[in-house]
Design an enzyme around this catalytic site. Structure first.
Site, PDB file in Angstrom:
ATOM      1  N   ASP A  30       0.841  -1.196   0.000  1.00  0.00           N
ATOM      2  CA  ASP A  30       0.000   0.000   0.000  1.00  0.00           C
ATOM      3  C   ASP A  30       0.877   1.249   0.000  1.00  0.00           C
ATOM      4  O   ASP A  30       2.090   1.178  -0.202  1.00  0.00           O
ATOM      5  CB  ASP A  30      -0.969  -0.017   1.182  1.00  0.00           C
ATOM      6  CG  ASP A  30      -0.248  -0.056   2.539  1.00  0.00           C
ATOM      7  OD1 ASP A  30       0.964   0.276   2.599  1.00  0.00           O
ATOM      8  OD2 ASP A  30      -0.889  -0.416   3.537  1.00  0.00           O
ATOM      9  N   GLN A  31       0.281   2.393   0.239  1.00  0.00           N
ATOM     10  CA  GLN A  31       1.021   3.652   0.177  1.00  0.00           C
ATOM     11  C   GLN A  31       2.053   3.782   1.295  1.00  0.00           C
ATOM     12  O   GLN A  31       2.943   4.630   1.220  1.00  0.00           O
ATOM     13  CB  GLN A  31       0.063   4.855   0.214  1.00  0.00           C
ATOM     14  CG  GLN A  31      -0.701   5.043   1.519  1.00  0.00           C
ATOM     15  CD  GLN A  31      -2.040   4.345   1.506  1.00  0.00           C
ATOM     16  OE1 GLN A  31      -2.169   3.254   0.938  1.00  0.00           O
ATOM     17  NE2 GLN A  31      -3.035   4.970   2.117  1.00  0.00           N
TER      18      GLN A  31
END
Length: 227
Positions: free
Chosen positions: A42-43
């Site tokens: 994810d980020q």
């Protein structure tokens, strides 16, 4: 992009020594190693939490395949296996380059219900030495690479740090063609609990002990076959 073409490559299956459950017959644990893909991050540059349940499902299916009870066989018999409960306890993140070692152990298989303990360990390899660098076409130097970089290689050479990433509990329920709980034959229950491969010809649902009254709505009541 390259990450879109990446696929999980389970490069080592292991069976640990038998473990004794708190009650009931002995059970064996099963693990499968999966290389974390960059597309699963994810980020925050860690594996997105939604992917952990996918890892756990993969381990369950690999375990069933190993004992001779693939999920596809249950479907071919007109039944289904439904995940009715999944409890996740996150402990540490998985990151790019990690190997996710995913485990499963059946703690109970009664009626139509199968209870499992599962876990995921983050295995971080510092590097591994090729068995014979000079023989593998190098310049005489022993190469260092990530474990599992090539399918079939032994990932246990070299140093690694193992961190528990997740503990989980899962409940799977066997269903008939009308999605009602269907009691599993004792031979299947026994294989699930011990981790031993079923004898040839054993089927998920079809056996002399489970066929009576179960072909056309014979499973009376949605709860009777769960226990």
């Amino acid at each position: 992009m390259r990450q879109d073409r990446e696929q999980h490559r389970p490069f080592q299956h292991r069976n640990s020594n038998r473990l004794a459950t708190r009650s009931g017959p002995p059970s064996s644990s099963f693990t499968v190693d999966l290389k974390v893909r960059d597309s699963e991050l994810d980020q925050f540059l860690v594996v997105n939490n939604a992917n952990y349940s996918v890892y756990l499902q993969h381990a369950r299916h690999e375990f069933l395949e190993k004992i001779g009870l693939p999920v596809a066989a249950a479907t071919e018999e007109g039944g289904a296996l439904a995940l009715s409960r999944l409890v996740l306890n996150f402990k540490a993140p998985l990151r790019s380059g990690d190997t996710a070692r995913v485990g499963v152990r059946v703690t109970s298989a009664k009626g139509a219900r199968v209870e499992m303990e599962q876990w995921i360990d983050a295995v971080r390899w510092k590097g591994r030495r090729r068995r014979s660098g000079a023989e593998e076409g190098g310049a005489g130097e022993e190469g260092v690479e990530r474990a599992g970089e090539e399918a079939g290689e032994d990932p246990l050479e070299g140093e690694a740090t193992v961190v528990r990433a997740l503990d989980a509990e899962a409940t799977v329920v066997a269903l008939d063609g009308r999605y009602r709980p269907k009691r599993l034959p004792r031979a299947v229950q026994r294989a699930l609990e011990t981790g031993e491969r079923v004898t040839e010809g054993t089927r998920w649902f079809s056996s002399s002990e489970s066929e009576s009254g179960s072909t056309s709505g014979g499973d009376s009541g949605s709860g009777s076959d769960l226990d």
